[in-house]
Design a protein around this motif. Sequence first.
Motif, PDB file in Angstrom:
ATOM      1  N   UNK A  42       0.851  -1.194   0.000  1.00  0.00           N
ATOM      2  CA  UNK A  42       0.000   0.000   0.000  1.00  0.00           C
ATOM      3  C   UNK A  42       0.884   1.241   0.000  1.00  0.00           C
ATOM      4  N   UNK A  43       0.902   1.958  -1.092  1.00  0.00           N
ATOM      5  CA  UNK A  43       1.761   3.139  -1.215  1.00  0.00           C
ATOM      6  C   UNK A  43       0.979   4.425  -1.470  1.00  0.00           C
ATOM      7  N   UNK A  44      -0.326   4.305  -1.658  1.00  0.00           N
ATOM      8  CA  UNK A  44      -1.164   5.478  -1.902  1.00  0.00           C
ATOM      9  C   UNK A  44      -2.180   5.575  -0.762  1.00  0.00           C
ATOM     10  N   UNK A  45      -2.099   6.642   0.019  1.00  0.00           N
ATOM     11  CA  UNK A  45      -2.936   6.735   1.214  1.00  0.00           C
ATOM     12  C   UNK A  45      -3.734   8.034   1.241  1.00  0.00           C
ATOM     13  N   UNK A  46      -4.931   7.928   1.788  1.00  0.00           N
ATOM     14  CA  UNK A  46      -5.705   9.114   2.158  1.00  0.00           C
ATOM     15  C   UNK A  46      -5.385   9.388   3.614  1.00  0.00           C
ATOM     16  N   UNK A  47      -4.884  10.572   3.901  1.00  0.00           N
ATOM     17  CA  UNK A  47      -4.411  10.902   5.248  1.00  0.00           C
ATOM     18  C   UNK A  47      -5.447  11.777   5.950  1.00  0.00           C
ATOM     19  N   UNK A  48      -6.004  11.247   7.044  1.00  0.00           N
ATOM     20  CA  UNK A  48      -7.085  11.923   7.766  1.00  0.00           C
ATOM     21  C   UNK A  48      -6.557  12.604   9.021  1.00  0.00           C
ATOM     22  N   UNK A  49      -6.818  13.898   9.124  1.00  0.00           N
ATOM     23  CA  UNK A  49      -6.532  14.661  10.332  1.00  0.00           C
ATOM     24  C   UNK A  49      -7.227  16.011  10.195  1.00  0.00           C
ATOM     25  N   UNK A  50      -7.106  16.839  11.245  1.00  0.00           N
ATOM     26  CA  UNK A  50      -7.632  18.196  11.125  1.00  0.00           C
ATOM     27  C   UNK A  50      -6.935  18.917   9.977  1.00  0.00           C
ATOM     28  N   UNK A  58      -4.555  14.265   0.842  1.00  0.00           N
ATOM     29  CA  UNK A  58      -4.968  14.883   2.105  1.00  0.00           C
ATOM     30  C   UNK A  58      -6.484  14.792   2.261  1.00  0.00           C
ATOM     31  N   UNK A  59      -6.922  14.313   3.419  1.00  0.00           N
ATOM     32  CA  UNK A  59      -8.357  14.175   3.703  1.00  0.00           C
ATOM     33  C   UNK A  59      -8.668  14.966   4.979  1.00  0.00           C
ATOM     34  N   UNK A  60      -8.771  16.280   4.865  1.00  0.00           N
ATOM     35  CA  UNK A  60      -8.936  17.114   6.058  1.00  0.00           C
ATOM     36  C   UNK A  60     -10.345  17.040   6.640  1.00  0.00           C
TER      37      UNK A  60
END
Length: 252
Positions: free
Chosen positions: A179-187, A207-209
């Motif tokens: 897995x090398x492609x990620x949706x990154x969840x944070x504020x 980026x998944x804000x």
Amino acid sequence: MFSLAVFWHRLLGALLLPPILNLLPIIAGAMLIRRWQHAGRLLLAFGVALTYLLSIPQTAIWLAQGVERYPPIRPADLAAVDAIAVLGGGKRPAPEFGGNAPSSDTLTRLRYAAYLARHSGKPVLVTGGAPLGGEAEGKMMARVLRDDYGIRARWMEDMSDTTLENARLSAVMLKADGATRVALVSQGWHLARAVPFFQRQGLQVLPAPTGFIRYEGPAFQRYLPSGKAMEECHALLREYIGLLYYRMRPGT
């Protein structure tokens, strides 16, 4: 495991952030006003003005504009990613639940990650250690995702103490499964610092804000002090300090 480095970072941050930030000129002004009235009054006025500014929604909105760099995504955007990674944002003792519970920031992230996972079917990684001791955030996050949202985390990283370590340790787990492609969840305000860390580990990041700094109601209310605005100003100023720190620190 308790992290002495994180403790010292937080102690130093406390000296650079409200309420100590705005109390210092007030204290200094009170000490100087008998001997140097003009300087003492200026410091007192500056401290009071700073206290007001760091307690109103409008200041939080202004500060957020510099760090909320990524727009909201659509669930359809997740078609190109391999996983959804959720960053820990703190925990709190919760005797009513018989253990620990997510802080408000962590809960916001978990709820959004669950929403994205349901709409995309993508697997979830949770990441967060225990820099000040006790249960690791990663374990707590995995439990809450499972019990409250019915989603089982495929990966659980629970040894990191900082956002930089979140990225390094999570990347090892993700890459091991291809897995090398990620949706990154944070504020939204946190992703300005977090996204580059994950990219430097060789990951492609979407980026998944969530948790944007927003206010409703008449415009004049943005100039009325509130506890919520004080908390948000504190978090945003801390993020600016974090960005500056890592910009000056080589190798990150």
